[in-house]
Design a protein around this motif. Structure first.
Motif, PDB file in Angstrom:
ATOM      1  N   GLY A 140       0.097  -6.028   8.219  1.00  0.00           N
ATOM      2  CA  GLY A 140      -0.832  -7.154   8.340  1.00  0.00           C
ATOM      3  C   GLY A 140      -2.152  -6.894   7.648  1.00  0.00           C
ATOM      4  N   ALA A 141      -2.658  -5.655   7.757  1.00  0.00           N
ATOM      5  CA  ALA A 141      -3.927  -5.299   7.116  1.00  0.00           C
ATOM      6  C   ALA A 141      -3.809  -5.384   5.598  1.00  0.00           C
ATOM      7  CB  ALA A 141      -4.356  -3.901   7.551  1.00  0.00           C
ATOM      8  N   VAL A 142      -2.702  -4.893   5.057  1.00  0.00           N
ATOM      9  CA  VAL A 142      -2.485  -4.953   3.610  1.00  0.00           C
ATOM     10  C   VAL A 142      -2.409  -6.417   3.162  1.00  0.00           C
ATOM     11  CG1 VAL A 142      -0.804  -4.481   1.781  1.00  0.00           C
ATOM     12  CG2 VAL A 142      -1.431  -2.675   3.411  1.00  0.00           C
ATOM     13  N   ALA A 143      -1.676  -7.239   3.887  1.00  0.00           N
ATOM     14  CA  ALA A 143      -1.550  -8.659   3.542  1.00  0.00           C
ATOM     15  C   ALA A 143      -2.900  -9.366   3.637  1.00  0.00           C
ATOM     16  CB  ALA A 143      -0.525  -9.338   4.453  1.00  0.00           C
ATOM     17  N   TYR A 144      -3.672  -9.044   4.660  1.00  0.00           N
ATOM     18  CA  TYR A 144      -4.988  -9.660   4.852  1.00  0.00           C
ATOM     19  C   TYR A 144      -5.925  -9.278   3.702  1.00  0.00           C
ATOM     20  CZ  TYR A 144      -9.348 -11.008   7.170  1.00  0.00           C
ATOM     21  OH  TYR A 144     -10.554 -11.579   7.470  1.00  0.00           O
ATOM     22  N   ALA A 145      -5.950  -7.996   3.357  1.00  0.00           N
ATOM     23  CA  ALA A 145      -6.801  -7.534   2.256  1.00  0.00           C
ATOM     24  C   ALA A 145      -6.397  -8.216   0.949  1.00  0.00           C
ATOM     25  CB  ALA A 145      -6.718  -6.015   2.128  1.00  0.00           C
ATOM     26  N   ARG A 146      -5.097  -8.278   0.693  1.00  0.00           N
ATOM     27  CA  ARG A 146      -4.596  -8.935  -0.532  1.00  0.00           C
ATOM     28  C   ARG A 146      -5.049 -10.397  -0.565  1.00  0.00           C
ATOM     29  NH1 ARG A 146       0.654  -7.843  -0.217  1.00  0.00           N
ATOM     30  NH2 ARG A 146       0.679  -6.235  -1.815  1.00  0.00           N
ATOM     31  N   ALA A 147      -4.904 -11.089   0.553  1.00  0.00           N
ATOM     32  CA  ALA A 147      -5.278 -12.502   0.619  1.00  0.00           C
ATOM     33  C   ALA A 147      -6.776 -12.717   0.400  1.00  0.00           C
ATOM     34  CB  ALA A 147      -4.858 -13.091   1.968  1.00  0.00           C
ATOM     35  N   HIS A 148      -7.558 -11.661   0.624  1.00  0.00           N
ATOM     36  CA  HIS A 148      -9.014 -11.755   0.439  1.00  0.00           C
ATOM     37  C   HIS A 148      -9.477 -11.092  -0.851  1.00  0.00           C
ATOM     38  CE1 HIS A 148      -8.644 -13.078   4.576  1.00  0.00           C
ATOM     39  NE2 HIS A 148      -9.797 -13.674   4.373  1.00  0.00           N
ATOM     40  N   GLY A 149      -8.553 -10.898  -1.777  1.00  0.00           N
ATOM     41  CA  GLY A 149      -8.912 -10.445  -3.113  1.00  0.00           C
ATOM     42  C   GLY A 149      -8.928  -8.953  -3.351  1.00  0.00           C
ATOM     43  N   ALA A 150      -8.509  -8.152  -2.397  1.00  0.00           N
ATOM     44  CA  ALA A 150      -8.509  -6.698  -2.586  1.00  0.00           C
ATOM     45  C   ALA A 150      -7.485  -6.298  -3.637  1.00  0.00           C
ATOM     46  CB  ALA A 150      -8.198  -5.985  -1.273  1.00  0.00           C
ATOM     47  N   ARG A 151      -7.822  -5.291  -4.427  1.00  0.00           N
ATOM     48  CA  ARG A 151      -6.905  -4.700  -5.400  1.00  0.00           C
ATOM     49  C   ARG A 151      -6.401  -3.342  -4.927  1.00  0.00           C
ATOM     50  NH1 ARG A 151      -5.484  -8.380  -9.158  1.00  0.00           N
ATOM     51  NH2 ARG A 151      -7.249  -9.355 -10.167  1.00  0.00           N
ATOM     52  N   LEU A 152      -7.180  -2.685  -4.065  1.00  0.00           N
ATOM     53  CA  LEU A 152      -6.811  -1.379  -3.504  1.00  0.00           C
ATOM     54  C   LEU A 152      -7.103  -1.365  -2.022  1.00  0.00           C
ATOM     55  CD1 LEU A 152      -8.436   1.070  -6.105  1.00  0.00           C
ATOM     56  CD2 LEU A 152      -5.984   0.757  -5.731  1.00  0.00           C
ATOM     57  N   VAL A 153      -6.198  -0.770  -1.243  1.00  0.00           N
ATOM     58  CA  VAL A 153      -6.439  -0.518   0.179  1.00  0.00           C
ATOM     59  C   VAL A 153      -6.410   0.991   0.356  1.00  0.00           C
ATOM     60  CG1 VAL A 153      -5.608  -0.848   2.537  1.00  0.00           C
ATOM     61  CG2 VAL A 153      -5.416  -2.710   0.889  1.00  0.00           C
ATOM     62  N   GLU A 154      -7.397   1.501   1.063  1.00  0.00           N
ATOM     63  CA  GLU A 154      -7.554   2.946   1.236  1.00  0.00           C
ATOM     64  C   GLU A 154      -7.569   3.276   2.725  1.00  0.00           C
ATOM     65  OE1 GLU A 154     -10.318   5.248  -1.484  1.00  0.00           O
ATOM     66  OE2 GLU A 154     -11.531   5.095   0.341  1.00  0.00           O
ATOM     67  N   ALA A 155      -7.056   4.459   3.059  1.00  0.00           N
ATOM     68  CA  ALA A 155      -7.046   4.897   4.452  1.00  0.00           C
ATOM     69  C   ALA A 155      -7.215   6.414   4.506  1.00  0.00           C
ATOM     70  CB  ALA A 155      -5.755   4.462   5.138  1.00  0.00           C
ATOM     71  N   TYR A 156      -7.452   6.918   5.701  1.00  0.00           N
ATOM     72  CA  TYR A 156      -7.842   8.315   5.915  1.00  0.00           C
ATOM     73  C   TYR A 156      -7.021   8.909   7.062  1.00  0.00           C
ATOM     74  CZ  TYR A 156     -11.292   5.482   3.665  1.00  0.00           C
ATOM     75  OH  TYR A 156     -11.879   4.549   2.838  1.00  0.00           O
ATOM     76  N   PRO A 157      -5.703   8.978   6.898  1.00  0.00           N
ATOM     77  CA  PRO A 157      -4.815   9.334   8.011  1.00  0.00           C
ATOM     78  C   PRO A 157      -4.898  10.797   8.432  1.00  0.00           C
ATOM     79  CG  PRO A 157      -3.564   9.181   5.983  1.00  0.00           C
ATOM     80  CD  PRO A 157      -4.960   8.729   5.666  1.00  0.00           C
ATOM     81  N   VAL A 158      -4.188  11.067   9.506  1.00  0.00           N
ATOM     82  CA  VAL A 158      -4.024  12.417  10.033  1.00  0.00           C
ATOM     83  C   VAL A 158      -2.675  12.926   9.536  1.00  0.00           C
ATOM     84  CG1 VAL A 158      -3.783  13.767  12.157  1.00  0.00           C
ATOM     85  CG2 VAL A 158      -5.418  11.867  12.056  1.00  0.00           C
ATOM     86  N   ASP A 159      -2.645  14.174   9.039  1.00  0.00           N
ATOM     87  CA  ASP A 159      -1.412  14.762   8.520  1.00  0.00           C
ATOM     88  C   ASP A 159      -1.257  16.161   9.103  1.00  0.00           C
ATOM     89  OD1 ASP A 159       0.900  15.231   7.063  1.00  0.00           O
ATOM     90  OD2 ASP A 159      -0.158  15.693   5.200  1.00  0.00           O
ATOM     91  N   ARG A 160      -0.602  16.227  10.246  1.00  0.00           N
ATOM     92  CA  ARG A 160      -0.381  17.509  10.926  1.00  0.00           C
ATOM     93  C   ARG A 160       1.102  17.719  11.127  1.00  0.00           C
ATOM     94  NH1 ARG A 160      -4.848  15.850  14.797  1.00  0.00           N
ATOM     95  NH2 ARG A 160      -6.691  16.790  13.877  1.00  0.00           N
ATOM     96  N   ALA A 161       1.516  18.976  11.088  1.00  0.00           N
ATOM     97  CA  ALA A 161       2.913  19.302  11.392  1.00  0.00           C
ATOM     98  C   ALA A 161       3.160  19.024  12.873  1.00  0.00           C
ATOM     99  CB  ALA A 161       3.193  20.765  11.065  1.00  0.00           C
TER     100      ALA A 161
END
Length: 192
Positions: free
Chosen positions: A132-153
């Protein structure tokens, strides 16, 4: 679980509050997803008000101003999750973060927080919010979506995953663009 994802608007404020007040959301209840929207300590807390209450009031003011600061997931009429998404410049703290500072000058929309009550976890709510966030950003003109996830074993505690797990972003087609701390990559999705 059939989910819909809708912008947080004034008529949906009570639903947003229900998510933040739910069991398993105590960290979010203190922050109200305002920590990354400001740089530093933020404004002084009004007399007689807690920081959590001040954060809640700030988020409500943003919702009431008419530009949704994020999206709410619903299962039928029941609110089951939240994601904070906006153009990067709305998150002042990202500019000075050693982990999340910009890698370039390209305009991006940033996903900084997921809140899913304990009873609704492991049911695809965060995945639906991400789509939904990607679709919302696209609908509002975004070209890139960026995030800062957690990557742990292995498994991480759910209350430490408000940024989302990297594996979720991998499945959604995001690509790693930086890793300034071992467990904290920066990922992006180019929108067409």
């Amino acid at each position: 679980m059939k989910l819909s994802v809708l912008p947080a608007t004034p008529v949906r404020w009570a639903d947003l509050e229900a998510i933040f007040k739910a069991r398993g959301c105590s960290v979010a209840r203190g922050c109200w997803c305002m920590a990354y929207r400001r740089s530093g300590a933020g404004p002084a807390v009004p007399a007689g008000m807690t920081r959590a209450a001040a954060n809640r009031a700030e988020l409500k003011a943003m919702v009431d101003a008419g530009t949704p600061p994020g999206l709410i997931a619903y299962c039928g009429d029941e609110p089951v999750g939240w994601v904070s998404i906006a153009p990067r410049e709305e998150f002042a703290r990202l500019k000075r973060s050693p982990v999340m500072k910009p890698v370039d000058e390209q305009p991006v929309w940033s996903i900084v927080c997921f809140v899913v009550p304990a009873v609704h976890r492991a049911q695809g709510v965060a995945h639906a919010l991400l789509r939904g966030a990607v679709a919302y950003a696209r609908a509002h003109g975004a070209r890139l979506v960026e995030a800062y996830p957690v990557d742990r074993a292995g498994r991480s505690r759910a209350d430490a995953l408000w940024f989302g797990a990297k594996s979720m972003y991998d499945r959604a087609g995001f690509e790693e663009v930086a890793r300034r701390k071992p467990a904290r990559p920066m990922v992006r999705l180019a929108l067409r």
